[in-house]
Structures are given as C-alpha cells and as structure tokens.
Design a protein around this motif. Sequence first.
Motif, PDB file in Angstrom:
ATOM      1  N   UNK A 251      50.617  83.875  53.515  1.00 18.98           N
ATOM      2  CA  UNK A 251      51.603  84.141  52.454  1.00 18.98           C
ATOM      3  C   UNK A 251      52.709  83.089  52.388  1.00 18.98           C
ATOM      4  N   UNK A 252      52.724  82.165  53.359  1.00 17.43           N
ATOM      5  CA  UNK A 252      53.875  81.262  53.428  1.00 17.43           C
ATOM      6  C   UNK A 252      53.865  80.161  52.373  1.00 17.43           C
ATOM      7  N   UNK A 253      52.720  79.890  51.757  1.00 22.79           N
ATOM      8  CA  UNK A 253      52.703  78.889  50.675  1.00 22.79           C
ATOM      9  C   UNK A 253      51.804  79.398  49.562  1.00 22.79           C
ATOM     10  N   UNK A 254      52.333  79.397  48.353  1.00 21.45           N
ATOM     11  CA  UNK A 254      51.588  79.817  47.153  1.00 21.45           C
ATOM     12  C   UNK A 254      51.212  81.295  47.174  1.00 21.45           C
ATOM     13  N   UNK A 255      52.044  82.114  47.843  1.00 25.23           N
ATOM     14  CA  UNK A 255      51.947  83.585  47.815  1.00 25.23           C
ATOM     15  C   UNK A 255      50.564  84.166  47.625  1.00 25.23           C
ATOM     16  N   UNK A 256      50.218  84.477  46.386  1.00 24.91           N
ATOM     17  CA  UNK A 256      48.967  85.194  46.119  1.00 24.91           C
ATOM     18  C   UNK A 256      47.736  84.310  46.009  1.00 24.91           C
ATOM     19  N   UNK A 257      47.860  83.007  46.177  1.00 23.85           N
ATOM     20  CA  UNK A 257      46.672  82.128  46.120  1.00 23.85           C
ATOM     21  C   UNK A 257      46.208  81.874  47.550  1.00 23.85           C
ATOM     22  N   UNK A 258      44.966  82.218  47.867  1.00 19.98           N
ATOM     23  CA  UNK A 258      44.529  82.085  49.280  1.00 19.98           C
ATOM     24  C   UNK A 258      44.194  80.637  49.653  1.00 19.98           C
ATOM     25  N   UNK A 259      45.161  79.766  49.466  1.00 18.23           N
ATOM     26  CA  UNK A 259      44.902  78.337  49.642  1.00 18.23           C
ATOM     27  C   UNK A 259      44.755  77.951  51.117  1.00 18.23           C
ATOM     28  N   UNK A 260      45.432  78.689  52.002  1.00 19.60           N
ATOM     29  CA  UNK A 260      45.246  78.377  53.434  1.00 19.60           C
ATOM     30  C   UNK A 260      43.785  78.607  53.822  1.00 19.60           C
ATOM     31  N   UNK A 261      43.251  79.764  53.404  1.00 18.13           N
ATOM     32  CA  UNK A 261      41.852  80.083  53.770  1.00 18.13           C
ATOM     33  C   UNK A 261      40.907  79.058  53.168  1.00 18.13           C
ATOM     34  N   UNK A 262      41.206  78.629  51.945  1.00 20.42           N
ATOM     35  CA  UNK A 262      40.353  77.640  51.283  1.00 20.42           C
ATOM     36  C   UNK A 262      40.339  76.350  52.087  1.00 20.42           C
ATOM     37  N   UNK A 263      41.517  75.859  52.461  1.00 19.34           N
ATOM     38  CA  UNK A 263      41.582  74.585  53.188  1.00 19.34           C
ATOM     39  C   UNK A 263      41.008  74.727  54.600  1.00 19.34           C
ATOM     40  N   UNK A 264      41.278  75.887  55.207  1.00 19.57           N
ATOM     41  CA  UNK A 264      40.873  76.072  56.610  1.00 19.57           C
ATOM     42  C   UNK A 264      39.384  76.394  56.735  1.00 19.57           C
ATOM     43  N   UNK A 265      38.857  77.092  55.716  1.00 16.85           N
ATOM     44  CA  UNK A 265      37.470  77.549  55.831  1.00 16.85           C
ATOM     45  C   UNK A 265      36.602  77.137  54.647  1.00 16.85           C
ATOM     46  N   UNK A 266      37.037  77.517  53.427  1.00 14.39           N
ATOM     47  CA  UNK A 266      36.190  77.323  52.249  1.00 14.39           C
ATOM     48  C   UNK A 266      35.747  75.884  52.054  1.00 14.39           C
ATOM     49  N   UNK A 267      36.678  74.932  52.230  1.00 13.26           N
ATOM     50  CA  UNK A 267      36.292  73.522  52.050  1.00 13.26           C
ATOM     51  C   UNK A 267      36.576  72.716  53.328  1.00 13.26           C
ATOM     52  N   UNK A 268      36.484  73.417  54.462  1.00 15.18           N
ATOM     53  CA  UNK A 268      36.739  72.721  55.740  1.00 15.18           C
ATOM     54  C   UNK A 268      35.748  71.586  55.972  1.00 15.18           C
ATOM     55  N   UNK A 269      34.598  71.674  55.343  1.00 15.79           N
ATOM     56  CA  UNK A 269      33.579  70.625  55.541  1.00 15.79           C
ATOM     57  C   UNK A 269      33.919  69.325  54.834  1.00 15.79           C
ATOM     58  N   UNK A 270      34.867  69.381  53.917  1.00 21.43           N
ATOM     59  CA  UNK A 270      35.222  68.186  53.153  1.00 21.43           C
ATOM     60  C   UNK A 270      36.319  67.398  53.887  1.00 21.43           C
ATOM     61  N   UNK A 271      36.572  66.180  53.392  1.00 22.03           N
ATOM     62  CA  UNK A 271      37.735  65.417  53.872  1.00 22.03           C
ATOM     63  C   UNK A 271      38.667  65.288  52.676  1.00 22.03           C
ATOM     64  N   UNK A 272      39.862  65.861  52.796  1.00 15.14           N
ATOM     65  CA  UNK A 272      40.760  65.913  51.632  1.00 15.14           C
ATOM     66  C   UNK A 272      41.394  64.529  51.424  1.00 15.14           C
TER      67      UNK A 272
END
Length: 434
Positions: free
Chosen positions: A131-152
């Motif tokens: 909840x600490x960044x972008x409240x209702x957007x699960x962006x932490x989970x996306x970066x940590x898991x959903x697209x962890x295979x990518x290089x940002x």
Amino acid sequence: MESLNVGLVGMGNVGSGTLQILLENSEQLAQKLGIPVKVRAVCSRSIQQKSLPEAAADILRVTDWRDVVNDPDIHVVAELIGGTDVARQVIESALSQGKAVVTANKELMARDGLRLWQAASAASRPLAMEASAAGGIPIHSVLREGIAGDRIDAMAGILNGTCNFILTEMEKAGRGFHDVLAEAQQLGYAEADPSADVDGLDARSKLAILATIAFGCGVPVDDILVEGIRRVSDVDFAYAAQLRHTIRLLCVARMGTEGLSLSVRPTLLPKDAILANVSGSYNAIWVKGAYGQDTFYYGRGAGPLPTGVAVVSDILHAGRELLSGRENRVSPYSFKQLTQYRAAPPESFKQPYYLRFRVENRFGIIADLAAILRDHQIGIDAVGQLPITNWRDLPFVITVEPATEGEIRAAVETMSRLDYLLEPPLVMPMLVRF
Ligand SMILES: NC(=O)c1ccc[n+]([C@@H]2O[C@H](COP(=O)([O-])OP(=O)(O)OC[C@H]3O[C@@H](n4cnc5c(N)ncnc54)[C@H](OP(=O)(O)O)[C@@H]3O)[C@@H](O)[C@H]2O)c1
C-alpha cells in the motif's frame, strides 16, 4: 495456528478501510488462506470516540500501540498511522516481538525501508508494504513477481492523485492553480497543508520505493530531482494544448549504462500518450522491460478501500508465509541482494524542454533568448505566443530540441538575469518515448 490474528495500529482512512474489508470479506479471505483472518485489536489514540462497524463489537480497542505489539495472540501487526518516528517504533517493536508486519507508510519505507527489511530478515518475519506506493494498484507484486523475469529499463508514473486531480481540473476548466487547490481542499482531496502533495514530496517517496524494487538498488530519496506543480498555470495548459500536449506530475526512472536517473516533475505529455489520459485522482504506472516491453497499470492511488485492499492482500501474504514456516522470507524489494545505487550523470541523457517566460514587453526579447540558447548549443524547436492581453505581463513559450538537464539549467540561469523577466522561466521536460 487456527486463525491468523491481526492488530491494526491506526484507525484513520486506511485503518478503517482495512477493518471494513477484513470484517465484510472474512469468508472469502478464510477460503483463500485456509484459516480465518481475525481482527483481534484496533488502536488509535482516540479509539473510544470512533464509531466502528457492529461486527467489530468483540474487537479489543486500545489507545496505546504497545498493547497491540505486545499481545502474544497477535500474528500480524498493520502499521497504519503514518509519520516516521512512532511508526518506526511500532514496526521495530512488532518485529522484535515476533510479529509479521504490514505497512502503508511511504515516507518511512522510502527512507528506512532497507533497514527495516534487515530487521525483519533477522527476526525471520515477513514485512510487506504494497500500500505504500500507488495505493490500490498492485505494482509491488507486479514488479516483484508478475514481471520479475524481465529486466526493467524504465518506468514512468502518475503517483499523486491530489496533483493529478488539480492538473486535470485546471486543464478542463481553464482554472488557476490556487482556485483548484482550494476546491480540492474542500472536497477532501488535498490536505490543509498541501505541501507534501503539491511540492512532489509524496510522489518522490513512492518513486524511491518503486525504483528500489524495479532496479534492485537502494535509492536515496533525497537524490531524486523533485519539482512540484505550484508554478504550473492555466497559461501553460493553453500553450500545451497548442502543442497537442497536456501536463502531468510525472515520476520517471530510467536505467542507462551510466546509472539511474530519477525525477518527479511537471512534464508535457503528448495528448495521445496513454499516461496523458489518466485523469482526476487516478494513478498509473507504465513500465518498460527489456524483454516483455511495455506494460501499463492503472487504478486508484489512494482512498480507504483501494488502499485497504492492498493492506489486506499483504496480510494474506504474510499469513501464507507464516503458515509455510519458511525461515527465509520473500524480500519486499524483489532482489535478494540490492546493489549500490549509481546516479546517471546529468549529461548522459537529452530530452526536449518547454520554457515559459513572463516578461514586460519590449524590443529584442526573443533575440536575447535565442542568443543565450545558441551560446549553450541548444536548438530552438518553436516559439509560441497567445494573443496579448497585458503588455506588462506577457507570457510566451519556447520549446527546444533535446538538451541535457545541465545545458538547460545553465541557459536558464543566464536568462534569469534579464531584467525584463517577471519571474525565472518555468522549465518542463517534454516526454519522449524511452
Ligand atoms: N489515505 C490514503 O489513501 C493512503 C494511501 C496510501 C498510503 N497511505 C498511508 O497510510 C498511512 C495512514 O494514512 P491515513 O490516511 O489512514 O492517515 P489518517 O487518516 O491520518 O489516520 C492515522 C491514524 O493513526 C492514528 N494515530 C496517529 N498517531 C498515533 C499514535 N501515536 N498511536 C496510535 N494511533 C495513532 C490516528 O488516530 P488518533 O489521532 O486517534 O491517534 C488515525 O486513526 C500513512 O502512512 C499514509 O501515507 C494512505
């Protein structure tokens, strides 16, 4: 463990939204976790004066957060009070008492998150902060898991709903900043002291957290270039429209060969850019990966229930980790080990800029400014002026070809010495594709 017992410290916007979801959605949460999630205690200094839902009748109400963190029956403590000093104590004490911790605290996590994660690792307890960044957007989970295979490679986001509401209203109705800010305060979208929002500090904390997760280096929050929206005026929206652009407070992180560049500043976006269409209090983040390329995330950046969902999801995540009994916790930063932060030198990147002037009219102004730009090797792209209504306070705009931040700053410093300028030029970058 027969139930996952939770203590909520802080019963304001986020605390009350979290409590509502935990009570109303309890059946499905139990199905997801495999055991019931129970709120055992809620805490705020004025808890006795607060009206809580009927279903909260059996929940302990305490005024001292220590009663939550010292309660041996509580497994997860959610820190939802904000600020840094007491919040840090709550988190550290909870971890040392063997609790899992969930927090919505951007300010604290941006400054002290890595240290707190070390404390959590040492205590072998989960620490989660969706909840600490972008409240209702699960962006932490996306970066940590959903697209962890990518290089940002890059990330750009609208991370402050208050600023986005103000800028969108200014654009829609051709209104001035102060007028819209006063309305935003009346509607509860802006605080009585709006500086954390309108000066870009809140967005800066969120960018620091997201950049740490995306790029795997501890970003020092004070290293991020930050400019707020106070100087953006209705005139800028009129000129931006002529250029088929709009203006948003944009958080940008780019990883180049020479390091990471980070900024929070009002930026001109082409009208057809997906981020330009994010209106009102919504947030959005666009991420560019080296392999998966573009992904885009959109939703409510704040509010009791959207933020409450993030907190409750973290409580489930912590519950799953506790139930799995693993010694090694999943890092909230995605990277098991963070690398050294390396700031990209300002001369490593060029972008076009918008320069807006307010002058007392006289002959030769454009020639003076063009000469200064030429001396700094900056090419002019266009000069724009709306019909003149006041010869003593005349706004006009010069857009320039891609230049480095250093070149622009040096030119603007020279320009600021011109005696007919009513204020220093307003400088905004113009977003180009990464
Ligand atoms: N609001 C949002 O939409 C949003 C979105 C994302 C993240 N966040 C973050 O979530 C956190 C909470 O924000 P919020 O908007 O819910 O704040 P808030 O409405 O001001 O609520 C804070 C709560 O904490 C309590 N509190 C403060 N100091 C305390 C203390 N020393 N001991 C016990 N209770 C204390 C306050 O009540 P008393 O005065 O009665 O103690 C109040 O219940 C902040 O870190 C914020 O940055 C908020």
